[in-house]
Design an enzyme around this catalytic site. Structure first.
Site, PDB file in Angstrom:
ATOM      1  N   SER A  34       0.833  -1.214   0.000  1.00 17.96           N
ATOM      2  CA  SER A  34       0.000   0.000   0.000  1.00 17.96           C
ATOM      3  C   SER A  34       0.862   1.257   0.000  1.00 17.96           C
ATOM      4  CB  SER A  34      -0.965  -0.001   1.192  1.00 17.96           C
ATOM      5  OG  SER A  34      -0.276  -0.263   2.389  1.00 17.96           O
ATOM      6  N   TYR A 138      -2.994   8.578  15.066  1.00 20.78           N
ATOM      7  CA  TYR A 138      -1.868   7.673  14.793  1.00 20.78           C
ATOM      8  C   TYR A 138      -1.213   7.213  16.099  1.00 20.78           C
ATOM      9  CZ  TYR A 138       3.007   6.560  13.667  1.00 20.78           C
ATOM     10  OH  TYR A 138       4.234   5.973  13.603  1.00 20.78           O
ATOM     11  N   LYS A 142      -1.039   3.338  17.929  1.00 21.22           N
ATOM     12  CA  LYS A 142       0.218   2.661  18.279  1.00 21.22           C
ATOM     13  C   LYS A 142       0.248   2.339  19.780  1.00 21.22           C
ATOM     14  CE  LYS A 142       2.511   2.456  14.349  1.00 21.22           C
ATOM     15  NZ  LYS A 142       3.314   1.338  13.858  1.00 21.22           N
ATOM     16  N   HIS A 184       7.003  13.848   4.731  1.00 23.40           N
ATOM     17  CA  HIS A 184       8.029  14.042   5.758  1.00 23.40           C
ATOM     18  C   HIS A 184       8.953  15.200   5.424  1.00 23.40           C
ATOM     19  CE1 HIS A 184       6.918   9.781   6.654  1.00 23.40           C
ATOM     20  NE2 HIS A 184       6.858  10.329   7.849  1.00 23.40           N
ATOM     21  N   LEU A 185       9.388  15.858   6.497  1.00 23.14           N
ATOM     22  CA  LEU A 185      10.126  17.117   6.340  1.00 23.14           C
ATOM     23  C   LEU A 185      11.409  16.976   5.524  1.00 23.14           C
ATOM     24  CD1 LEU A 185      10.492  20.091   7.093  1.00 23.14           C
ATOM     25  CD2 LEU A 185      11.634  19.335   9.186  1.00 23.14           C
ATOM     26  N   ARG A 276      -0.003  22.076  11.548  1.00 26.39           N
ATOM     27  CA  ARG A 276      -0.632  20.839  11.084  1.00 26.39           C
ATOM     28  C   ARG A 276      -1.309  20.180  12.286  1.00 26.39           C
ATOM     29  NH1 ARG A 276       3.323  16.403   8.484  1.00 26.39           N
ATOM     30  NH2 ARG A 276       3.873  16.196  10.662  1.00 26.39           N
ATOM     31  N   ASP A 279       0.170  17.940  15.683  1.00 24.87           N
ATOM     32  CA  ASP A 279       1.620  18.041  15.881  1.00 24.87           C
ATOM     33  C   ASP A 279       1.972  18.581  17.272  1.00 24.87           C
ATOM     34  OD1 ASP A 279       2.717  17.116  13.531  1.00 24.87           O
ATOM     35  OD2 ASP A 279       2.921  19.092  12.600  1.00 24.87           O
TER      36      ASP A 279
HETATM   37  N1  LIG Z   1       9.311   7.010   9.558  1.00 21.71           N
HETATM   38  C1  LIG Z   1       9.320   7.420  10.829  1.00 21.71           C
HETATM   39  O1  LIG Z   1       9.874   8.471  11.170  1.00 21.71           O
HETATM   40  C2  LIG Z   1       8.668   6.571  11.901  1.00 21.71           C
HETATM   41  C3  LIG Z   1       8.732   7.017  13.231  1.00 21.71           C
HETATM   42  C4  LIG Z   1       8.109   6.260  14.230  1.00 21.71           C
HETATM   43  C5  LIG Z   1       7.495   5.065  13.918  1.00 21.71           C
HETATM   44  N2  LIG Z   1       7.438   4.647  12.631  1.00 21.71           N
HETATM   45  C6  LIG Z   1       6.781   3.353  12.339  1.00 21.71           C
HETATM   46  O2  LIG Z   1       7.705   2.530  11.636  1.00 21.71           O
HETATM   47  C7  LIG Z   1       7.010   1.679  10.732  1.00 21.71           C
HETATM   48  C8  LIG Z   1       7.613   1.792   9.345  1.00 21.71           C
HETATM   49  O3  LIG Z   1       7.502   3.145   8.903  1.00 21.71           O
HETATM   50  P1  LIG Z   1       8.015   3.617   7.463  1.00 21.71           P
HETATM   51  O4  LIG Z   1       8.393   5.029   7.586  1.00 21.71           O
HETATM   52  O5  LIG Z   1       8.984   2.614   6.941  1.00 21.71           O
HETATM   53  O6  LIG Z   1       6.653   3.542   6.634  1.00 21.71           O
HETATM   54  P2  LIG Z   1       6.341   2.901   5.209  1.00 21.71           P
HETATM   55  O7  LIG Z   1       4.975   3.390   4.836  1.00 21.71           O
HETATM   56  O8  LIG Z   1       7.466   3.156   4.267  1.00 21.71           O
HETATM   57  O9  LIG Z   1       6.291   1.344   5.515  1.00 21.71           O
HETATM   58  C9  LIG Z   1       5.128   0.671   5.990  1.00 21.71           C
HETATM   59  C10 LIG Z   1       4.984  -0.620   5.184  1.00 21.71           C
HETATM   60  O10 LIG Z   1       3.846  -1.352   5.675  1.00 21.71           O
HETATM   61  C11 LIG Z   1       3.082  -1.813   4.565  1.00 21.71           C
HETATM   62  N3  LIG Z   1       1.699  -1.962   5.007  1.00 21.71           N
HETATM   63  C12 LIG Z   1       0.846  -0.971   5.381  1.00 21.71           C
HETATM   64  N4  LIG Z   1      -0.351  -1.511   5.717  1.00 21.71           N
HETATM   65  C13 LIG Z   1      -0.229  -2.855   5.564  1.00 21.71           C
HETATM   66  C14 LIG Z   1      -1.125  -3.947   5.756  1.00 21.71           C
HETATM   67  N5  LIG Z   1      -2.387  -3.770   6.169  1.00 21.71           N
HETATM   68  N6  LIG Z   1      -0.685  -5.195   5.485  1.00 21.71           N
HETATM   69  C15 LIG Z   1       0.596  -5.409   5.060  1.00 21.71           C
HETATM   70  N7  LIG Z   1       1.482  -4.404   4.854  1.00 21.71           N
HETATM   71  C16 LIG Z   1       1.067  -3.154   5.115  1.00 21.71           C
HETATM   72  C17 LIG Z   1       3.259  -0.752   3.503  1.00 21.71           C
HETATM   73  O11 LIG Z   1       2.997  -1.202   2.187  1.00 21.71           O
HETATM   74  C18 LIG Z   1       4.727  -0.354   3.692  1.00 21.71           C
HETATM   75  O12 LIG Z   1       5.585  -1.159   2.903  1.00 21.71           O
HETATM   76  C19 LIG Z   1       5.544   2.077  10.830  1.00 21.71           C
HETATM   77  O13 LIG Z   1       4.889   1.183  11.700  1.00 21.71           O
HETATM   78  C20 LIG Z   1       5.592   3.481  11.425  1.00 21.71           C
HETATM   79  O14 LIG Z   1       4.418   3.761  12.152  1.00 21.71           O
HETATM   80  C21 LIG Z   1       8.015   5.370  11.611  1.00 21.71           C
HETATM   81  O1  LIG Z   2       6.272  19.945   4.676  1.00 17.56           O
HETATM   82  C1  LIG Z   2       6.470  19.864   5.896  1.00 17.56           C
HETATM   83  C2  LIG Z   2       6.561  18.612   6.555  1.00 17.56           C
HETATM   84  C3  LIG Z   2       6.745  18.594   7.935  1.00 17.56           C
HETATM   85  N1  LIG Z   2       6.858  19.765   8.635  1.00 17.56           N
HETATM   86  C4  LIG Z   2       7.093  19.721  10.091  1.00 17.56           C
HETATM   87  O2  LIG Z   2       8.274  18.987  10.302  1.00 17.56           O
HETATM   88  C5  LIG Z   2       8.173  18.229  11.523  1.00 17.56           C
HETATM   89  C6  LIG Z   2       8.431  16.772  11.207  1.00 17.56           C
HETATM   90  O3  LIG Z   2       7.333  16.289  10.426  1.00 17.56           O
HETATM   91  P1  LIG Z   2       7.348  14.893   9.661  1.00 17.56           P
HETATM   92  O4  LIG Z   2       8.645  14.726   8.939  1.00 17.56           O
HETATM   93  O5  LIG Z   2       6.082  14.804   8.863  1.00 17.56           O
HETATM   94  O6  LIG Z   2       7.362  13.825  10.848  1.00 17.56           O
HETATM   95  P2  LIG Z   2       6.362  13.701  12.097  1.00 17.56           P
HETATM   96  O7  LIG Z   2       5.005  14.186  11.793  1.00 17.56           O
HETATM   97  O8  LIG Z   2       7.070  14.307  13.285  1.00 17.56           O
HETATM   98  O9  LIG Z   2       6.215  12.125  12.265  1.00 17.56           O
HETATM   99  C7  LIG Z   2       7.287  11.206  12.105  1.00 17.56           C
HETATM  100  O10 LIG Z   2       7.869  11.002  13.367  1.00 17.56           O
HETATM  101  C8  LIG Z   2       6.996  10.421  14.322  1.00 17.56           C
HETATM  102  C9  LIG Z   2       7.755  10.243  15.618  1.00 17.56           C
HETATM  103  O11 LIG Z   2       8.143  11.492  16.159  1.00 17.56           O
HETATM  104  C10 LIG Z   2       6.516   9.082  13.781  1.00 17.56           C
HETATM  105  O12 LIG Z   2       5.687   8.457  14.694  1.00 17.56           O
HETATM  106  C11 LIG Z   2       5.820   9.225  12.450  1.00 17.56           C
HETATM  107  O13 LIG Z   2       5.484   7.951  11.939  1.00 17.56           O
HETATM  108  C12 LIG Z   2       6.739   9.917  11.493  1.00 17.56           C
HETATM  109  O14 LIG Z   2       6.026  10.179  10.294  1.00 17.56           O
HETATM  110  C13 LIG Z   2       6.769  18.479  12.068  1.00 17.56           C
HETATM  111  O15 LIG Z   2       6.860  19.490  13.033  1.00 17.56           O
HETATM  112  C14 LIG Z   2       5.985  19.019  10.865  1.00 17.56           C
HETATM  113  O16 LIG Z   2       4.970  19.910  11.219  1.00 17.56           O
HETATM  114  C15 LIG Z   2       6.771  20.985   7.995  1.00 17.56           C
HETATM  115  O17 LIG Z   2       6.866  22.031   8.624  1.00 17.56           O
HETATM  116  N2  LIG Z   2       6.577  21.005   6.642  1.00 17.56           N
END
Ligand SMILES: NC(=O)c1ccc[n+]([C@@H]2O[C@H](COP(=O)([O-])OP(=O)(O)OC[C@H]3O[C@@H](n4cnc5c(N)ncnc54)[C@H](O)[C@@H]3O)[C@@H](O)[C@H]2O)c1
Ligand SMILES: O=c1ccn([C@@H]2O[C@H](COP(=O)(O)OP(=O)(O)O[C@H]3O[C@H](CO)[C@@H](O)[C@H](O)[C@H]3O)[C@@H](O)[C@H]2O)c(=O)[nH]1
Length: 315
Positions: A34, A138, A142, A184-185, A276, A279
């Site tokens: 997805s 979200y 979790k 993401h930022l 947003r 946040d």
């Molecule tokens: N990226 C961050 O900064 C961040 C921070 C904190 C926690 N997380 C957590 O880490 C994990 C991975 O994040 P990511 O940034 O790699 O996201 P991502 O969207 O790149 O990866 C998520 C994966 O899960 C798969 N998926 C989603 N729904 C599914 C379902 N119902 N069945 C099977 N597969 C499914 C998607 O296809 C995708 O490959 C997530 O659980 C996210 O909540 C991410």
């Molecule tokens: O175009 C943009 C995108 C983001 N932001 C800001 O940048 C910061 C970081 O945002 P983003 O990169 O979207 O990450 P978060 O919303 O902080 O969330 C990430 O980090 C979380 C943990 O802190 C995880 O749980 C989430 O899965 C992951 O997406 C936030 O203050 C946003 O408001 C902007 O100002 N402009």
């Protein structure tokens, strides 16, 4: 170990899959694609396209000794618009996965939890014993899965670890963030640097922080991956551990934009927009618990280095 990686075609899951293979583990990736990409799954892993909700037959066949569970919907802003999707996938999907594990007699799991479980912190850095009051759906979903894991550890002898990641960034094994609709930022700022977007919108500059923009703790995906390999064998049956994972240093949105300007050498035009929804102003981790228990230590703490690794895949 024979492991199943749910969500292993996504950003973080694909990096950890590559690290598991390098560590000699046998890996099957389950992902519904997805938001992931089949070509991000390292060639040494088996790939099964399936949803968490249909994971029963996959686990029955693979019979993994452990599961790493990354699969989720994970965007703070979107979770405020379509909460039903977040409850369905993150909570319903995780419950289906845990039941599939129980049926396949697999009771070891590492789960991707988040800093968003804490909400607006009373104190920074945030420790694991801080109050959990999520400010968005979200984070609430979790937190519900974290509670589910505690119950399964107590009632069904699961050995579980929730890793509460702060903001994950950077690249490893040639794999970086590649979301179809990027929110993401750091990747957005890099898209501006690469000429793929005209400007970056800063979501609010009226937060109670020194420059008025939100502060986050950026952790390199390779350091995060190391933590998964350490966490996998750590808990005993009946134990649910929770660990924060961050660098312990906060950077504001403005500081991230400055780092992107410095690393890429491109101007990053910025517009200031409204906040947003959902946040928190400031999220910075204390990772003392995992440092003490498992000897984890981040190697990439420099923001410019983290941004530079992500930029190297784009430029
Ligand atoms: N990226 C961050 O900064 C961040 C921070 C904190 C926690 N997380 C957590 O880490 C994990 C991975 O994040 P990511 O940034 O790699 O996201 P991502 O969207 O790149 O990866 C998520 C994966 O899960 C798969 N998926 C989603 N729904 C599914 C379902 N119902 N069945 C099977 N597969 C499914 C998607 O296809 C995708 O490959 C997530 O659980 C996210 O909540 C991410
Ligand atoms: O175009 C943009 C995108 C983001 N932001 C800001 O940048 C910061 C970081 O945002 P983003 O990169 O979207 O990450 P978060 O919303 O902080 O969330 C990430 O980090 C979380 C943990 O802190 C995880 O749980 C989430 O899965 C992951 O997406 C936030 O203050 C946003 O408001 C902007 O100002 N402009």
């Amino acid at each position: 170990m024979r492991v199943l990686v749910a969500g292993g075609a996504g950003y973080i899951g694909s990096v950890v899959t590559a690290a598991l293979l390098q560590g000699g583990h046998e890996v099957t990736v389950l992902d519904d694609l997805s938001t992931g990409h089949a070509d991000a799954v390292a060639s040494g892993a088996r790939f099964v396209q399936a949803s968490l909700h249909d994971s029963g037959p996959v686990l029955a066949e693979v019979r993994p000794e452990a599961v790493l569970h990354f699969a989720a919907k994970s965007l703070v802003g979107a979770s405020q618009q379509t909460p039903e999707e977040y409850w369905h996938v993150n909570v319903g999907g995780s419950l289906a996965l845990l039941e599939a594990m129980r049926a396949a007699d697999c009771r070891r799991i590492v789960f991707s939890s988040t800093a968003a479980t804490y909400g607006e912190p009373e104190q920074v850095p945030i420790r694991e014993d801080a109050p959990t009051r999520p400010t968005n759906t979200y984070g609430a979903t979790k937190l519900a899965v974290d509670a589910m894991l505690t119950s399964y550890a107590v009632a069904h002898d699961f050995a579980a670890v929730s890793l509460r990641y702060f903001n994950v960034a950077g690249a490893a094994y040639g794999l970086g963030e590649r979301h179809t609709t990027e929110t993401h930022l750091i990747p957005i700022a890099l898209q501006v640097a690469a000429g793929k977007r005209e400007h970056l919108t800063v979501y609010g500059e009226d937060y109670p922080t020194p420059d008025g923009t939100c502060i986050r703790d950026y952790i390199h995906v390779e350091d995060l991956s190391d933590a998964h390999l350490l966490a996998l064998p750590a808990p005993a049956a009946g134990e649910h551990r929770i660990y924060n994972l961050g660098n312990g240093t906060g950077f504001s949105v403005q500081e991230v934009v400055d780092a992107v300007r410095q690393v890429t050498g491109h101007p990053i035009p910025v517009e200031v927009g409204p906040r947003r929804a959902g946040d928190p102003a400031q999220l910075v981790a204390s990772s003392d618990r995992i440092r003490g228990d498992l000897g984890w230590a981040p190697k990439h703490t420099d923001l410019a280095g983290i941004v530079g690794d992500a930029w190297s895949l784009i430029s």
